[in-house]
Design a protein around this motif. Structure first.
Motif, short mmCIF file in Angstrom:
data_model
loop_
_atom_site.label_atom_id
_atom_site.label_comp_id
_atom_site.label_asym_id
_atom_site.label_seq_id
_atom_site.Cartn_x
_atom_site.Cartn_y
_atom_site.Cartn_z
N GLN A 162 36.87 -16.41 -28.67
CA GLN A 162 38.10 -17.20 -28.85
C GLN A 162 39.30 -16.43 -28.34
N ILE A 176 26.42 -14.69 -33.94
CA ILE A 176 27.54 -14.68 -34.90
C ILE A 176 27.52 -15.92 -35.81
N ASP A 177 27.21 -17.08 -35.25
CA ASP A 177 27.24 -18.30 -36.06
C ASP A 177 25.89 -18.58 -36.74
N SER A 230 31.15 -25.44 -28.73
CA SER A 230 32.04 -24.57 -27.94
C SER A 230 32.29 -25.17 -26.56
N ARG A 243 30.39 -14.97 -26.23
CA ARG A 243 30.00 -16.17 -25.46
C ARG A 243 30.93 -16.37 -24.27
N THR A 275 38.39 -22.54 -32.90
CA THR A 275 38.30 -22.50 -31.43
C THR A 275 39.45 -23.28 -30.82
N LYS A 318 35.54 -16.21 -41.06
CA LYS A 318 35.15 -17.48 -40.43
C LYS A 318 35.67 -18.63 -41.30
N ARG A 376 42.92 -21.30 -31.41
CA ARG A 376 43.15 -20.08 -30.63
C ARG A 376 43.19 -20.38 -29.12
N ARG A 407 45.30 -11.40 -33.81
CA ARG A 407 44.50 -10.98 -32.66
C ARG A 407 44.95 -11.66 -31.36
N ARG A 410 35.85 -26.85 -24.79
CA ARG A 410 36.31 -26.35 -23.48
C ARG A 410 36.36 -27.46 -22.44
N GLU A 438 33.33 -9.61 -39.05
CA GLU A 438 33.95 -10.86 -38.56
C GLU A 438 33.52 -12.07 -39.39
C1 S3P Z 1 33.56 -19.54 -30.66
C2 S3P Z 1 33.57 -18.18 -30.79
C3 S3P Z 1 33.10 -17.48 -31.98
C4 S3P Z 1 32.28 -18.39 -32.88
C5 S3P Z 1 32.92 -19.75 -33.06
C6 S3P Z 1 33.06 -20.44 -31.73
C7 S3P Z 1 34.05 -20.15 -29.40
O1 S3P Z 1 34.23 -17.02 -32.71
O2 S3P Z 1 32.07 -17.79 -34.13
O3 S3P Z 1 32.15 -20.57 -33.91
O4 S3P Z 1 33.77 -21.34 -29.15
O5 S3P Z 1 34.69 -19.43 -28.63
P1 S3P Z 1 34.95 -15.61 -32.39
O6 S3P Z 1 35.56 -15.67 -31.06
O7 S3P Z 1 35.99 -15.47 -33.47
O8 S3P Z 1 33.86 -14.58 -32.48
#
Ligand code: S3P
Length: 433
Positions: free
Chosen positions: A169, A314-315, A25, A194, A97, A342, A100, A128, A29, A338
């Motif tokens: 995301q 979540i992951d 992640s 996150r 990621t 995935k 989006r 979304r 970024r 959710e």
């Molecule tokens: C992520 C957000 C999460 C996660 C994904 C990475 C990110 O997804 O499951 O592996 O880096 O922002 P969601 O935003 O759909 O919960």
């Protein structure tokens, strides 16, 4: 990497694993925000995985200069208005990621952009992001809420928006759009997710007002370049934590990212009877890092897991299900709808695979239930999902007989050195079946 591996039962593991892969992640970024900054950013600990390579290629196609040598990443930012529309469709590969977050940038890059992805990403929901981006004045067309996205860069306005789901995301997409918008963008989430985007924006001297799950961002703020280290990925470390817990062996994992929005798995482990100590706390920029010590547990007990706990893990739910399968009693996970959208439908993928290995379990629209027992051997398909493939390779270590996992190639999207690290820690893997 081969597409099928057979994982054999093991009894012991190496007591220490260092140099885990960089956080996926944060690596995405680093490239995206680095390209929007005014000047050159340098990062250490960058994750050289397929998903991150897609992000590098995407930002190069917008004119940013991005170089990665080993785990060093350099991004020459062009500022908020310096990127240009790509001449070809941008292939986001498997990376939700990237797709989006990038959409939140392309909505303000003048000209036309098209986003496409692989078969898995092409099925994932984009509505979304489309709804709030349209409220900001973005011009995007999609295919029934999915890829391809066709975007025409426009002048944007800030919005007040209540996110329907606690998605990082979605939140990050809107922050990136809000950064270039006129006026202020105010977001409120139904739960925490996150916050790496917020932390990196703040490291780049962007002013955000954060209160609980509300964020306010004034548009048109300059981002300053940074020099930062990227923590190791807690989600990759999770595979080894579960292995140690399942084998009831101690394990030290060095320099892992422990951002509080990411470490919900530690609470689940604690509830199950596994204790994990965090030592040597430090910061990489605004991201907290620590060494983790997994202590050998005596008994593992099944637990119930609710929506807020799922959001913080979540992951990690797929690999957590493997521990639930060898615990005593029932584990029930709810509020996890959710997971069905995935890289695969992870609820279905875990239940199908565990049933294949002799575990009694059931899937529901928002979760699953697992009766702890003895994992038998067998064959499992990852459904093209990296985390499902790695979870079942760990299952093989804890099973009575070997487990063959088909569809291991996608591991390259998040953990390119998984097989090497697995061998370092003591997994017994055979290529093929
Ligand atoms: C992520 C957000 C999460 C996660 C994904 C990475 C990110 O997804 O499951 O592996 O880096 O922002 P969601 O935003 O759909 O919960």
């Amino acid at each position: 990497m081969q597409d099928s591996y057979t994982s054999l039962p093991i009894q012991t593991i190496a007591p220490v694993l260092s140099q885990l892969p960089g956080d996926k992640s944060v690596s995405h970024r680093a490239i995206l925000l680095g390209a929007l900054a005014e000047g050159t950013s340098e990062f250490q600990g960058f994750l050289n995985s397929d998903d991150c390579f897609s992000t590098i290629a995407a930002m190069r196609s917008l004119g940013a200069s991005v170089t990665s040598v080993g785990s060093a990443l350099q991004v020459e930012g062009l500022g908020l208005s310096g990127l240009r529309a790509p001449t070809q469709p941008i292939d986001c590969g498997n990376a939700g990621t990237l797709c989006r977050l990038l959409a939140g940038i392309l909505v303000h890059v003048s000209g036309n952009s098209i986003l496409v992805g692989d078969a898995s990403l092409s099925k994932r929901p984009m509505q979304r992001i489309l709804t709030p981006l349209a409220q900001m004045g973005a011009q995007i067309t999609a295919n029934a809420g999915c890829l391809p996205l066709t975007i025409v860069g426009s002048e944007l306005r800030g919005i007040d928006y209540a996110l329907p789901i606690p998605s990082a995301q979605l939140k990050s997409c809107l922050l990136l759009a809000g950064l270039a918008a006129n006026g202020e963008t105010r977001l409120i989430s139904p739960g925490t997710s996150r916050d790496h985007t917020e932390r990196l924006l703040q490291s780049m001297q962007c002013n955000l007002t954060i209160s609980g799950t509300s964020i306010r961002l004034r548009g048109k703020q300059k981002l300053l370049p940074v020099t930062l280290s990227i923590p190791s990925d807690f989600s990759s470390a999770a595979f080894w934590m579960i292995l140690a817990a399942g084998l009831k062996q101690p394990l030290h994992l060095n320099a892992v990212g422990v951002n509080p929005t990411r470490i919900g798995l530690l609470t689940l482990l604690e509830k199950m009877g596994v204790s994990v100590t965090l030592r040597n706390h430090r910061q990489y920029g605004l991201e907290p890092v620590a060494d983790l010590i997994i202590h050998p547990s005596q008994a593992l007990r099944g637990i119930t897991v609710g929506a807020q706990e799922v959001a913080h893990a979540i992951d990690e739910i797929p690999i957590f299900c493997i521990l639930a399968a060898v615990a005593t009693g029932k584990t029930r996970i709810t509020g996890a709808e959710e997971l069905a959208v995935k890289e695969s439908n992870r609820l279905e993928a875990m239940v199908t695979g565990l049933q294949q290995l002799g575990i009694v379990c059931h899937v529901f629209p928002d979760g699953l239930e697992i009766e702890g027992g003895q994992l038998q051997g067998g064959e499992v398909n990852s459904l093209g999902d990296h985390r499902i493939a790695m979870a079942f390779l760990i299952a093989g270590c804890l099973a009575k007989n070997s487990v063959t996992v088909h569809g291991c190639q996608p591991i390259l999207t998040s953990y390119p050195n998984f097989i090497q690290d697995a061998e370092k820690i003591g997994l017994s893997l055979i290529e093929g079946r």
